[in-house]
Design a protein around this motif. Structure first.
Motif, PDB file in Angstrom:
ATOM      1  N   ALA A 149       0.834  -1.211   0.000  1.00  0.00           N
ATOM      2  CA  ALA A 149       0.000   0.000   0.000  1.00  0.00           C
ATOM      3  C   ALA A 149       0.865   1.255   0.000  1.00  0.00           C
ATOM      4  N   HIS A 150       2.013   1.180   0.661  1.00  0.00           N
ATOM      5  CA  HIS A 150       2.921   2.323   0.728  1.00  0.00           C
ATOM      6  C   HIS A 150       3.376   2.742  -0.669  1.00  0.00           C
ATOM      7  N   ALA A 151       3.667   1.762  -1.524  1.00  0.00           N
ATOM      8  CA  ALA A 151       4.121   2.071  -2.878  1.00  0.00           C
ATOM      9  C   ALA A 151       2.979   2.617  -3.741  1.00  0.00           C
ATOM     10  N   LEU A 152       1.772   2.066  -3.569  1.00  0.00           N
ATOM     11  CA  LEU A 152       0.650   2.476  -4.408  1.00  0.00           C
ATOM     12  C   LEU A 152       0.174   3.894  -4.106  1.00  0.00           C
ATOM     13  N   VAL A 153       0.386   4.363  -2.890  1.00  0.00           N
ATOM     14  CA  VAL A 153      -0.045   5.712  -2.537  1.00  0.00           C
ATOM     15  C   VAL A 153       0.625   6.751  -3.438  1.00  0.00           C
ATOM     16  N   SER A 154       1.917   6.606  -3.659  1.00  0.00           N
ATOM     17  CA  SER A 154       2.632   7.571  -4.495  1.00  0.00           C
ATOM     18  C   SER A 154       2.388   7.331  -5.981  1.00  0.00           C
ATOM     19  N   MET A 173       5.212  -6.980 -15.592  1.00  0.00           N
ATOM     20  CA  MET A 173       3.758  -7.019 -15.434  1.00  0.00           C
ATOM     21  C   MET A 173       3.189  -5.599 -15.480  1.00  0.00           C
ATOM     22  N   ILE A 174       2.078  -5.425 -16.170  1.00  0.00           N
ATOM     23  CA  ILE A 174       1.424  -4.119 -16.268  1.00  0.00           C
ATOM     24  C   ILE A 174       0.502  -3.944 -15.065  1.00  0.00           C
ATOM     25  N   VAL A 175       0.751  -2.914 -14.270  1.00  0.00           N
ATOM     26  CA  VAL A 175      -0.001  -2.715 -13.036  1.00  0.00           C
ATOM     27  C   VAL A 175      -0.922  -1.499 -13.092  1.00  0.00           C
ATOM     28  N   GLY A 176      -0.914  -0.773 -14.217  1.00  0.00           N
ATOM     29  CA  GLY A 176      -1.775   0.398 -14.302  1.00  0.00           C
ATOM     30  C   GLY A 176      -1.626   1.103 -15.639  1.00  0.00           C
ATOM     31  N   GLU A 177      -2.462   2.121 -15.838  1.00  0.00           N
ATOM     32  CA  GLU A 177      -2.395   2.950 -17.048  1.00  0.00           C
ATOM     33  C   GLU A 177      -1.783   4.291 -16.691  1.00  0.00           C
ATOM     34  N   HIS A 178      -0.768   4.675 -17.447  1.00  0.00           N
ATOM     35  CA  HIS A 178      -0.074   5.934 -17.194  1.00  0.00           C
ATOM     36  C   HIS A 178      -0.960   7.106 -17.596  1.00  0.00           C
ATOM     37  N   SER A 179      -0.796   8.237 -16.938  1.00  0.00           N
ATOM     38  CA  SER A 179      -1.580   9.432 -17.278  1.00  0.00           C
ATOM     39  C   SER A 179      -1.054  10.102 -18.544  1.00  0.00           C
ATOM     40  N   ARG A 180       0.110   9.658 -19.029  1.00  0.00           N
ATOM     41  CA  ARG A 180       0.691  10.194 -20.253  1.00  0.00           C
ATOM     42  C   ARG A 180       0.743   9.113 -21.327  1.00  0.00           C
ATOM     43  N   ASP A 181       1.212   9.494 -22.514  1.00  0.00           N
ATOM     44  CA  ASP A 181       1.212   8.569 -23.649  1.00  0.00           C
ATOM     45  C   ASP A 181       2.387   7.603 -23.646  1.00  0.00           C
ATOM     46  N   THR A 182       3.321   7.764 -22.714  1.00  0.00           N
ATOM     47  CA  THR A 182       4.512   6.909 -22.669  1.00  0.00           C
ATOM     48  C   THR A 182       4.405   5.897 -21.541  1.00  0.00           C
ATOM     49  N   ASP A 183       5.139   4.779 -21.687  1.00  0.00           N
ATOM     50  CA  ASP A 183       5.195   3.774 -20.623  1.00  0.00           C
ATOM     51  C   ASP A 183       6.137   4.235 -19.525  1.00  0.00           C
ATOM     52  N   ASN A 187       8.109   0.714  -9.273  1.00  0.00           N
ATOM     53  CA  ASN A 187       8.345  -0.347  -8.291  1.00  0.00           C
ATOM     54  C   ASN A 187       7.171  -0.417  -7.308  1.00  0.00           C
ATOM     55  N   PRO A 188       6.213  -1.325  -7.538  1.00  0.00           N
ATOM     56  CA  PRO A 188       5.029  -1.391  -6.665  1.00  0.00           C
ATOM     57  C   PRO A 188       5.225  -2.220  -5.401  1.00  0.00           C
ATOM     58  N   VAL A 189       6.433  -2.752  -5.197  1.00  0.00           N
ATOM     59  CA  VAL A 189       6.682  -3.587  -4.006  1.00  0.00           C
ATOM     60  C   VAL A 189       7.578  -2.856  -3.012  1.00  0.00           C
ATOM     61  N   ARG A 190       7.777  -1.565  -3.225  1.00  0.00           N
ATOM     62  CA  ARG A 190       8.657  -0.793  -2.346  1.00  0.00           C
ATOM     63  C   ARG A 190       8.123  -0.763  -0.918  1.00  0.00           C
ATOM     64  N   GLN A 191       8.995  -1.089   0.034  1.00  0.00           N
ATOM     65  CA  GLN A 191       8.614  -1.113   1.447  1.00  0.00           C
ATOM     66  C   GLN A 191       8.923   0.223   2.110  1.00  0.00           C
ATOM     67  N   LEU A 208      -7.001   3.865  -0.635  1.00  0.00           N
ATOM     68  CA  LEU A 208      -6.668   3.849  -2.055  1.00  0.00           C
ATOM     69  C   LEU A 208      -7.930   3.767  -2.902  1.00  0.00           C
ATOM     70  N   THR A 209      -7.851   4.314  -4.103  1.00  0.00           N
ATOM     71  CA  THR A 209      -8.957   4.194  -5.048  1.00  0.00           C
ATOM     72  C   THR A 209      -9.068   2.740  -5.517  1.00  0.00           C
ATOM     73  N   PRO A 210     -10.273   2.174  -5.572  1.00  0.00           N
ATOM     74  CA  PRO A 210     -10.415   0.785  -6.035  1.00  0.00           C
ATOM     75  C   PRO A 210      -9.783   0.595  -7.404  1.00  0.00           C
ATOM     76  N   PRO A 211      -9.064  -0.510  -7.636  1.00  0.00           N
ATOM     77  CA  PRO A 211      -8.389  -0.720  -8.922  1.00  0.00           C
ATOM     78  C   PRO A 211      -9.367  -0.977 -10.052  1.00  0.00           C
ATOM     79  N   ARG A 212      -8.935  -0.723 -11.264  1.00  0.00           N
ATOM     80  CA  ARG A 212      -9.742  -1.008 -12.448  1.00  0.00           C
ATOM     81  C   ARG A 212      -9.537  -2.470 -12.845  1.00  0.00           C
TER      82      ARG A 212
END
Length: 257
Positions: A149-154, A173-183, A187-191, A208-212
């Motif tokens: 959860a700590h990583a997802l907040v940022s 692995m794709i974990v979300g959609e970027h707000s911009r046109d680039t990939d 690091n979503p496992v950051r402690q 956190l906002t519920p995931p899509r």
């Protein structure tokens, strides 16, 4: 008394390499994708299936729908008010089938569930060319393990997330959609670094906002040519064709066929 021997288990790095090799064991050189199988050749000309689409939406949603369909190579044939229904607009369009894959959920979201759409196969027609900017870039994991959860907040400010805390992830692995046109590699496992002031219990208060979450149809319409879909009995995951970040960068510089 005979000393007991203990066998050391595999290290985390060994586990990561094993999973990476298993995932990359898939034949990545196959170019016969789902999108390409619907094409056919006639007299040396590339043809694709064309569909007749009829939509009825509220007037305030006409702009959003037309913009989305224009990126999907749709051609408007007729547009006008719905008889006996004030404030509603009906549009008739022709659109390639590949452009409509996964669009139903987008249409429902754009019209707030008030729109109506009917589609039917029309004929095979000349290939319309590549689709427009149907989606943004993606957030790609460069970590292995349980998502925190700590990583997802940022990361929430970076775009729309497809995962939640506790889910397992891996490199590529794709974990979300970027707000911009680039990939973007993240690091979503950051402690969180623990000190005598901050404690791990503070993660319980993170909201956190519920995931899509995507259906298989939505995932098929969402993935790009350099991405793949993993389907298991319990989940549907998206990943890059090449899991290693360095290899993705190298392959992106190669000229496309």
């Amino acid at each position: 008394m005979k000393a007991r021997k203990f066998q050391r288990g595999p290290t985390r790095e060994a586990k990561e390499n094993k999973i990476r090799k298993m995932l990359e064991a898939v034949d990545l050189d196959k170019k016969d994708t789902v999108e390409e199988r619907v094409y056919k050749l006639e007299k040396g000309q590339k043809l694709e299936p064309l569909e007749e689409v009829t939509v009825e939406v509220n007037e305030e949603h006409v702009g959003l729908v037309m913009e989305a369909l224009s990126h999907r190579r749709a051609e408007v044939l007729d547009m006008g008010p719905v008889p006996g229904d004030i404030g509603r607009t009906r549009m008739s369009l022709n659109c390639p089938s590949r452009g409509l894959v996964g669009y139903r959920s987008v249409f429902s979201s754009d019209t707030r569930g008030t729109g109506f759409m009917h589609r039917a196969f029309l004929k095979y027609a000349k290939h319309c060319g590549p689709l427009g900017n149907v989606r943004k870039g993606v957030l790609v994991s460069v970590g292995y393990g349980a998502i925190t959860a700590h990583a997802l907040v940022s990361l929430e400010a970076r775009g729309t997330l497809f995962v939640s805390p506790g889910m397992e992830t891996y490199d590529g692995m794709i974990v979300g959609e970027h707000s911009r046109d680039t990939d973007l590699d993240i690091n979503p496992v950051r402690q969180k670094q623990l000190t005598n002031i901050r404690s791990a219990n503070n993660d319980e208060n993170i909201k956190l906002t519920p995931p899509r979450l995507m259906t298989l149809e939505e995932a098929i319409g969402y993935v790009a040519s350099d991405e793949m879909i993993e389907v298991t009995p319990k989940s549907i995951r998206l990943r890059k064709r090449y899991l290693d970040a360095g290899k993705r960068k190298t392959m992106s510089k190669k000229p496309k066929d």
